[in-house]
Motif scaffolding. Structure first.
Motif, PDB file in Angstrom:
ATOM      1  N   ALA A  47       0.802  -1.222   0.000  1.00  0.00           N
ATOM      2  CA  ALA A  47       0.000   0.000   0.000  1.00  0.00           C
ATOM      3  C   ALA A  47       0.840   1.280   0.000  1.00  0.00           C
ATOM      4  O   ALA A  47       0.567   2.189  -0.782  1.00  0.00           O
ATOM      5  N   PRO A  48       1.887   1.389   0.851  1.00  0.00           N
ATOM      6  CA  PRO A  48       2.680   2.630   0.820  1.00  0.00           C
ATOM      7  C   PRO A  48       3.340   2.880  -0.529  1.00  0.00           C
ATOM      8  O   PRO A  48       3.373   4.019  -1.010  1.00  0.00           O
ATOM      9  N   ALA A  49       3.841   1.824  -1.157  1.00  0.00           N
ATOM     10  CA  ALA A  49       4.499   1.973  -2.452  1.00  0.00           C
ATOM     11  C   ALA A  49       3.504   2.368  -3.529  1.00  0.00           C
ATOM     12  O   ALA A  49       3.776   3.241  -4.366  1.00  0.00           O
ATOM     13  N   LEU A  50       2.335   1.741  -3.524  1.00  0.00           N
ATOM     14  CA  LEU A  50       1.321   2.074  -4.518  1.00  0.00           C
ATOM     15  C   LEU A  50       0.807   3.489  -4.296  1.00  0.00           C
ATOM     16  O   LEU A  50       0.615   4.250  -5.251  1.00  0.00           O
ATOM     17  N   ARG A  51       0.593   3.854  -3.043  1.00  0.00           N
ATOM     18  CA  ARG A  51       0.121   5.209  -2.746  1.00  0.00           C
ATOM     19  C   ARG A  51       1.139   6.250  -3.230  1.00  0.00           C
ATOM     20  O   ARG A  51       0.764   7.287  -3.807  1.00  0.00           O
ATOM     21  N   GLU A  52       2.415   5.980  -3.040  1.00  0.00           N
ATOM     22  CA  GLU A  52       3.467   6.901  -3.502  1.00  0.00           C
ATOM     23  C   GLU A  52       3.476   6.983  -5.027  1.00  0.00           C
ATOM     24  O   GLU A  52       3.614   8.074  -5.599  1.00  0.00           O
ATOM     25  N   TYR A  53       3.343   5.837  -5.688  1.00  0.00           N
ATOM     26  CA  TYR A  53       3.292   5.813  -7.153  1.00  0.00           C
ATOM     27  C   TYR A  53       2.141   6.688  -7.656  1.00  0.00           C
ATOM     28  O   TYR A  53       2.318   7.510  -8.569  1.00  0.00           O
ATOM     29  N   LEU A  54       0.962   6.515  -7.085  1.00  0.00           N
ATOM     30  CA  LEU A  54      -0.209   7.263  -7.519  1.00  0.00           C
ATOM     31  C   LEU A  54      -0.051   8.761  -7.260  1.00  0.00           C
ATOM     32  O   LEU A  54      -0.425   9.591  -8.090  1.00  0.00           O
ATOM     33  N   ALA A  55       0.518   9.106  -6.102  1.00  0.00           N
ATOM     34  CA  ALA A  55       0.698  10.514  -5.757  1.00  0.00           C
ATOM     35  C   ALA A  55       1.752  11.171  -6.638  1.00  0.00           C
ATOM     36  O   ALA A  55       1.559  12.283  -7.142  1.00  0.00           O
ATOM     37  N   ASP A  56       2.867  10.482  -6.850  1.00  0.00           N
ATOM     38  CA  ASP A  56       3.951  11.046  -7.660  1.00  0.00           C
ATOM     39  C   ASP A  56       3.523  11.299  -9.094  1.00  0.00           C
ATOM     40  O   ASP A  56       4.045  12.201  -9.760  1.00  0.00           O
ATOM     41  N   ARG A  57       2.578  10.487  -9.590  1.00  0.00           N
ATOM     42  CA  ARG A  57       2.151  10.601 -10.994  1.00  0.00           C
ATOM     43  C   ARG A  57       0.771  11.240 -11.136  1.00  0.00           C
ATOM     44  O   ARG A  57       0.201  11.239 -12.220  1.00  0.00           O
ATOM     45  N   ASP A  58       0.253  11.767 -10.023  1.00  0.00           N
ATOM     46  CA  ASP A  58      -1.045  12.466 -10.053  1.00  0.00           C
ATOM     47  C   ASP A  58      -2.141  11.636 -10.705  1.00  0.00           C
ATOM     48  O   ASP A  58      -2.928  12.124 -11.521  1.00  0.00           O
ATOM     49  N   VAL A  59      -2.210  10.368 -10.342  1.00  0.00           N
ATOM     50  CA  VAL A  59      -3.228   9.480 -10.903  1.00  0.00           C
ATOM     51  C   VAL A  59      -4.596   9.906 -10.366  1.00  0.00           C
ATOM     52  O   VAL A  59      -4.797   9.941  -9.149  1.00  0.00           O
ATOM     53  N   PRO A  60      -5.541  10.226 -11.248  1.00  0.00           N
ATOM     54  CA  PRO A  60      -6.820  10.797 -10.793  1.00  0.00           C
ATOM     55  C   PRO A  60      -7.891   9.780 -10.457  1.00  0.00           C
ATOM     56  O   PRO A  60      -9.002  10.177 -10.091  1.00  0.00           O
ATOM     57  N   TYR A  61      -7.591   8.485 -10.591  1.00  0.00           N
ATOM     58  CA  TYR A  61      -8.644   7.495 -10.354  1.00  0.00           C
ATOM     59  C   TYR A  61      -8.328   6.584  -9.176  1.00  0.00           C
ATOM     60  O   TYR A  61      -7.198   6.531  -8.683  1.00  0.00           O
ATOM     61  N   ALA A  62      -9.360   5.879  -8.733  1.00  0.00           N
ATOM     62  CA  ALA A  62      -9.258   5.003  -7.568  1.00  0.00           C
ATOM     63  C   ALA A  62      -8.421   3.767  -7.887  1.00  0.00           C
ATOM     64  O   ALA A  62      -8.336   3.327  -9.041  1.00  0.00           O
ATOM     65  N   ALA A  63      -7.837   3.189  -6.856  1.00  0.00           N
ATOM     66  CA  ALA A  63      -7.010   1.993  -7.038  1.00  0.00           C
ATOM     67  C   ALA A  63      -6.952   1.203  -5.738  1.00  0.00           C
ATOM     68  O   ALA A  63      -7.129   1.744  -4.648  1.00  0.00           O
ATOM     69  N   GLY A  64      -6.703  -0.084  -5.885  1.00  0.00           N
ATOM     70  CA  GLY A  64      -6.546  -0.956  -4.731  1.00  0.00           C
ATOM     71  C   GLY A  64      -5.616  -2.100  -5.071  1.00  0.00           C
ATOM     72  O   GLY A  64      -5.126  -2.205  -6.207  1.00  0.00           O
ATOM     73  N   ILE A  65      -5.362  -2.947  -4.084  1.00  0.00           N
ATOM     74  CA  ILE A  65      -4.431  -4.069  -4.262  1.00  0.00           C
ATOM     75  C   ILE A  65      -5.199  -5.380  -4.195  1.00  0.00           C
ATOM     76  O   ILE A  65      -5.920  -5.651  -3.228  1.00  0.00           O
TER      77      ILE A  65
END
Length: 199
Positions: free
Chosen positions: A123-141
């Protein structure tokens, strides 16, 4: 194409007891994988292509978003098409094409639901990926890998387009040009009175 095995004030797809956040993938600039990245109500003049009865049914699934919100895929495609983005935080190919997916998610706004599904991720790695790339949609693992197996995902990125009503329309296991995905979505949704749906 992958094998077949494979308006409310709150975002579509939420369980009754979960967060109620009135946003969509075109609204919140950086939802960090949470419910704010789910679509909001359909625009009043939205025209959505009817279900394609000739296409196979997509497999339904449940996903817990990074903020703990539970989403059922069928509740998303009940009203609109869905783009499922099978991704990882550590994949270079995922990162290379992320900005194009972001553009399309912004362009289509609440007309199309975009949903990221990661596997073998934290979760921390995915959250960082999404934040760094300004991903505008929802995601989960997908911790168990069940969803990835259901859609025959062996190596990300993989994109799947599911039409309204849950019909599996397209899937790509190779990098797909932005224009190709845009062309598929443009045939599925538009705003009445507009030849091509654009903001």
């Amino acid at each position: 194409v992958l094998a077949p095995a494979l308006g409310q004030p709150q975002p579509d797809g939420l369980d009754e007891l979960d967060h109620r956040i009135p946003c969509g993938s075109g609204g919140e600039p950086n939802p960090e994988g949470g419910a704010a990245g789910l679509p909001g109500p359909l625009p009043r003049d939205a025209v959505i292509a009817p279900p394609d009865a000739t296409a196979p049914h997509a497999g339904d699934f449940d996903l817990t978003l990074l903020d703990g919100t539970h989403v059922k895929a069928s509740s998303l495609w009940a009203r609109r098409p869905v783009v499922v983005d099978f991704l990882t935080s550590w994949g270079e190919r995922c990162a290379d094409r992320q900005s194009e997916l972001n553009d399309l998610a912004h362009d289509y706004g609440d007309l199309v639901a975009f949903l990221g599904v990661a596997h073998e991720d934290e979760a921390p790695a995915l959250r960082e990926y999404l934040a760094d790339r300004d991903v505008p949609y929802a995601a989960g693992i997908d911790s168990s890998g069940k969803i990835w197996r259901q859609y025959a995902v062996a190596e990300p990125p993989v994109l799947v387009v599911i039409g309204k009503g849950g019909r599996l329309l397209r899937g790509w296991t190779v990098d797909v040009p932005k224009e190709t995905l845009d062309g598929v979505l443009a045939k599925l949704v538009r705003v009445a009175g507009q030849e091509r749906r654009r903001p």
